[in-house]
Design a protein around this motif. Sequence first.
Motif, PDB file in Angstrom:
ATOM      1  N   ILE A  37      -1.110  -0.544 -12.861  1.00  0.00           N
ATOM      2  CA  ILE A  37      -1.274  -1.782 -11.816  1.00  0.00           C
ATOM      3  C   ILE A  37      -2.803  -1.918 -11.551  1.00  0.00           C
ATOM      4  O   ILE A  37      -3.593  -1.125 -11.062  1.00  0.00           O
ATOM      5  CB  ILE A  37      -0.639  -1.676 -10.306  1.00  0.00           C
ATOM      6  N   PRO A  38      -3.207  -3.328 -12.163  1.00  0.00           N
ATOM      7  CA  PRO A  38      -4.811  -3.468 -12.291  1.00  0.00           C
ATOM      8  C   PRO A  38      -5.463  -3.489 -10.767  1.00  0.00           C
ATOM      9  O   PRO A  38      -6.463  -3.167 -10.678  1.00  0.00           O
ATOM     10  CB  PRO A  38      -4.965  -4.462 -12.961  1.00  0.00           C
ATOM     11  N   GLU A  39      -4.691  -4.206 -10.065  1.00  0.00           N
ATOM     12  CA  GLU A  39      -5.325  -4.373  -8.689  1.00  0.00           C
ATOM     13  C   GLU A  39      -4.691  -3.754  -7.386  1.00  0.00           C
ATOM     14  O   GLU A  39      -3.274  -4.241  -7.250  1.00  0.00           O
ATOM     15  CB  GLU A  39      -5.421  -5.912  -8.418  1.00  0.00           C
ATOM     16  N   ILE A  40      -5.218  -2.808  -6.687  1.00  0.00           N
ATOM     17  CA  ILE A  40      -4.587  -2.128  -5.742  1.00  0.00           C
ATOM     18  C   ILE A  40      -5.445  -2.452  -4.382  1.00  0.00           C
ATOM     19  O   ILE A  40      -6.563  -1.926  -4.345  1.00  0.00           O
ATOM     20  CB  ILE A  40      -4.615  -0.618  -6.116  1.00  0.00           C
ATOM     21  N   HIS A  41      -4.919  -2.991  -3.463  1.00  0.00           N
ATOM     22  CA  HIS A  41      -5.393  -2.977  -2.284  1.00  0.00           C
ATOM     23  C   HIS A  41      -4.746  -1.956  -1.161  1.00  0.00           C
ATOM     24  O   HIS A  41      -3.644  -1.841  -1.188  1.00  0.00           O
ATOM     25  CB  HIS A  41      -5.026  -4.459  -1.521  1.00  0.00           C
ATOM     26  N   HIS A  42      -5.474  -1.785  -0.140  1.00  0.00           N
ATOM     27  CA  HIS A  42      -4.854  -0.496   0.707  1.00  0.00           C
ATOM     28  C   HIS A  42      -5.380  -1.081   2.199  1.00  0.00           C
ATOM     29  O   HIS A  42      -6.366  -1.578   2.500  1.00  0.00           O
ATOM     30  CB  HIS A  42      -5.487   0.470   0.630  1.00  0.00           C
ATOM     31  N   ALA A  43      -4.142  -1.019   3.204  1.00  0.00           N
ATOM     32  CA  ALA A  43      -4.576  -1.185   4.769  1.00  0.00           C
ATOM     33  C   ALA A  43      -3.801   0.010   5.176  1.00  0.00           C
ATOM     34  O   ALA A  43      -2.816   0.613   4.894  1.00  0.00           O
ATOM     35  CB  ALA A  43      -3.978  -2.676   4.916  1.00  0.00           C
ATOM     36  N   THR A  44      -4.543   0.193   6.431  1.00  0.00           N
ATOM     37  CA  THR A  44      -3.928   1.552   7.322  1.00  0.00           C
ATOM     38  C   THR A  44      -3.341   0.802   8.655  1.00  0.00           C
ATOM     39  O   THR A  44      -2.809   1.592   9.347  1.00  0.00           O
ATOM     40  CB  THR A  44      -5.057   2.503   7.716  1.00  0.00           C
ATOM     41  N   THR A  45      -3.288  -0.249   8.677  1.00  0.00           N
ATOM     42  CA  THR A  45      -2.798  -1.231   9.981  1.00  0.00           C
ATOM     43  C   THR A  45      -2.253  -2.320   9.679  1.00  0.00           C
ATOM     44  O   THR A  45      -2.346  -2.904   8.644  1.00  0.00           O
ATOM     45  CB  THR A  45      -3.779  -1.413  11.127  1.00  0.00           C
ATOM     46  N   LEU A  46      -1.163  -2.889  10.697  1.00  0.00           N
ATOM     47  CA  LEU A  46      -0.446  -4.190  10.298  1.00  0.00           C
ATOM     48  C   LEU A  46      -1.899  -5.461  10.208  1.00  0.00           C
ATOM     49  O   LEU A  46      -1.734  -6.243   9.410  1.00  0.00           O
ATOM     50  CB  LEU A  46       0.264  -4.503  11.180  1.00  0.00           C
ATOM     51  N   ARG A  47      -2.739  -5.171  11.088  1.00  0.00           N
ATOM     52  CA  ARG A  47      -3.889  -6.049  11.236  1.00  0.00           C
ATOM     53  C   ARG A  47      -4.558  -6.122  10.253  1.00  0.00           C
ATOM     54  O   ARG A  47      -4.871  -7.354   9.635  1.00  0.00           O
ATOM     55  CB  ARG A  47      -4.693  -5.785  12.200  1.00  0.00           C
ATOM     56  N   GLN A  48      -4.865  -5.169   9.611  1.00  0.00           N
ATOM     57  CA  GLN A  48      -5.614  -4.747   8.056  1.00  0.00           C
ATOM     58  C   GLN A  48      -4.820  -5.740   7.111  1.00  0.00           C
ATOM     59  O   GLN A  48      -5.382  -6.363   6.232  1.00  0.00           O
ATOM     60  CB  GLN A  48      -5.998  -3.716   7.924  1.00  0.00           C
ATOM     61  N   ALA A  49      -3.539  -5.310   6.956  1.00  0.00           N
ATOM     62  CA  ALA A  49      -2.705  -5.742   6.223  1.00  0.00           C
ATOM     63  C   ALA A  49      -2.571  -7.343   6.131  1.00  0.00           C
ATOM     64  O   ALA A  49      -2.700  -8.093   5.070  1.00  0.00           O
ATOM     65  CB  ALA A  49      -1.085  -5.271   6.406  1.00  0.00           C
ATOM     66  N   ARG A  50      -2.524  -7.810   7.372  1.00  0.00           N
ATOM     67  CA  ARG A  50      -2.554  -9.279   7.455  1.00  0.00           C
ATOM     68  C   ARG A  50      -3.912 -10.017   7.006  1.00  0.00           C
ATOM     69  O   ARG A  50      -3.785 -11.071   6.401  1.00  0.00           O
ATOM     70  CB  ARG A  50      -2.154  -9.629   9.033  1.00  0.00           C
ATOM     71  N   ALA A  51      -5.006  -9.283   7.107  1.00  0.00           N
ATOM     72  CA  ALA A  51      -6.402  -9.881   6.835  1.00  0.00           C
ATOM     73  C   ALA A  51      -6.191 -10.081   5.459  1.00  0.00           C
ATOM     74  O   ALA A  51      -6.607 -10.737   4.732  1.00  0.00           O
ATOM     75  CB  ALA A  51      -7.173  -9.113   7.477  1.00  0.00           C
ATOM     76  N   ILE A  52      -5.633  -8.886   4.623  1.00  0.00           N
ATOM     77  CA  ILE A  52      -5.579  -8.729   3.145  1.00  0.00           C
ATOM     78  C   ILE A  52      -4.929  -9.975   2.731  1.00  0.00           C
ATOM     79  O   ILE A  52      -5.086 -10.673   1.707  1.00  0.00           O
ATOM     80  CB  ILE A  52      -5.310  -7.437   2.688  1.00  0.00           C
TER      81      ILE A  52
END
Length: 156
Positions: A37-52
């Motif tokens: 999978i060429p593009e991997i984003h990571h968030a540790t919180t719901l807030r970070q996930a929503r920003a991504i």
Amino acid sequence: MSEPTPPPGHPYRSVLLVEDETALAQALKIALARLQIPEIHHATTLRQARAILAKNTPELLILDRNLPDGDGLDLCRKLRKEKFDGTILCLTAKGEMEDRVAGLDSGADDYLAKPFHWEELAARIRALGRRREAKPPEAEKERLWKVEPERLRIHG
């Protein structure tokens, strides 16, 4: 720059991993990279996930439920309400039958309880990908059915 393309037979170009356990998140990122999978984003919180999610639309969302700022199912429900059409896989320690049903009913496409085997996670991602490949794109759906009111007749 052109969009990254998945390898042949693999439908996912991008994934958002929402996981707050550092060691597990690192291992999952390595496993996802091995799935090409060429593009991997990571968030540790719901807030970070929503920003991504405000800037990117991943095709696969791997979502933990026990996050520092809430339950991942809240994000799952919100995304489905907003017509997010990506694949959502809940990967969480909440593995009781009621938890799995709640996850699937909230809009998740699959639910895998921790601890899990890497081979099973990879197989589930491949299976979800096959379903994604089998779905016709929105433009193609429109061509499958066309209702012409002037030609429509209802008998009986």
